[in-house]
Scaffold this active site. Structure first.
Site, PDB file in Angstrom:
ATOM      1  N   CYS A   3      43.808 -15.660  38.930  1.00  0.00           N
ATOM      2  CA  CYS A   3      45.397 -15.386  37.443  1.00  0.00           C
ATOM      3  C   CYS A   3      45.781 -15.792  37.712  1.00  0.00           C
ATOM      4  O   CYS A   3      46.549 -17.078  36.880  1.00  0.00           O
ATOM      5  CB  CYS A   3      44.981 -14.266  37.788  1.00  0.00           C
ATOM      6  SG  CYS A   3      43.668 -13.069  37.280  1.00  0.00           S
TER       7      CYS A   3
HETATM    8  C1  BEZ Z   1      40.632 -13.874  40.401  1.00  0.00           C
HETATM    9  O1  BEZ Z   1      41.694 -14.233  38.889  1.00  0.00           O
HETATM   10  O2  BEZ Z   1      40.555 -14.955  40.867  1.00  0.00           O
HETATM   11  C2  BEZ Z   1      39.702 -12.750  39.949  1.00  0.00           C
HETATM   12  C3  BEZ Z   1      40.408 -11.539  39.541  1.00  0.00           C
HETATM   13  C4  BEZ Z   1      39.875 -10.715  39.357  1.00  0.00           C
HETATM   14  C5  BEZ Z   1      38.161 -10.505  39.838  1.00  0.00           C
HETATM   15  C6  BEZ Z   1      37.976 -11.681  40.247  1.00  0.00           C
HETATM   16  C7  BEZ Z   1      38.802 -12.958  39.999  1.00  0.00           C
END
Ligand code: BEZ
Length: 212
Positions: A46
């Site tokens: 994210c």
């Molecule tokens: C991420 O943005 O890396 C992420 C967010 C939620 C679950 C797994 C990865």
């Protein structure tokens, strides 16, 4: 709500964001808009996605499209995370990020897919037209970051095809030849597309991009 489909009205809401409280339809006005969800603050993928949207925001501005993110964490969390987004992506967060701890927006847009994860959103993305109708949706899992250039590419196609009787072929990019809508007869196509066209098949006619 759930089960939003192309052509449906984009649901309206009022929410707190990193740019203050806003009403979605008022904020959007008659622009194009891109609303996209992030599963959780302070997560790696994210952070990279938001940084990239911030860096490429000028590309959306050029196309008259506003961008807005949403994550089911509270506002103070978003404010703390914004520093990391700027650090990692090299650009300050320059668009609103909706705080959605009660999942109002996530539920309205069916962004929680319980068989994937029952509390976090998937990576949903909606492109909404000036008429507030949904023009395109993308759904990615938490583990796969989206491609912001692809979002810009499809926005170019949506804006072109909204204004001209054409469609865009596989792997099309702005400036490439486009396809004349099958609803247009050859005679009408000669008038409408003065640059001419090449028929690979009677139903597959290429013409130079009309707004170039
Ligand atoms: C991420 O943005 O890396 C992420 C967010 C939620 C679950 C797994 C990865």
């Amino acid at each position: 709500m759930g089960n939003l489909r192309l052509g449906d009205e984009a649901p309206d809401f009022t929410a707190e964001t990193t740019d203050g409280t806003l009403n979605f339809h008022e904020w959007k006005g008659d622009s194009w808009a891109i609303l996209f969800s992030h599963p959780k603050d302070f997560t790696p993928v994210c952070t990279t996605e938001l940084g990239r949207f911030a860096t490429l925001k000028g590309e959306f501005d050029k196309r008259g499209a506003k961008i807005i993110g949403v994550s089911v964490d509270p506002l103070d969390s978003h404010q703390g995370w914004a520093g990391d987004i700027a650090d990692v992506g090299g650009t300050e967060l320059n668009f609103p990020l909706i705080a959605d701890p009660d999942r109002k927006v996530a539920d309205l847009y069916d962004m929680i897919h319980p068989n994937a994860n029952d509390t976090l959103t998937v990576r949903s993305l909606f492109i909404i037209g000036p008429d507030n109708k949904l023009k395109l949706t993308l759904t990615y899992p938490a583990s796969t970051g989206r491609n912001v250039q692809e979002v810009i590419r499809v926005l170019d196609s949506l804006q072109l095809t909204a204004n001209h009787s054409v469609a865009t072929p596989v792997d099309w990019n702005d400036g490439d030849d486009v396809i004349i809508s099958p609803a247009i007869s050859d005679d009408d196509a000669k008038e409408k597309f003065p640059k001419g066209f090449e028929a690979k098949k009677p139903y597959l006619r290429y013409t130079p991009q009309p707004n170039r």
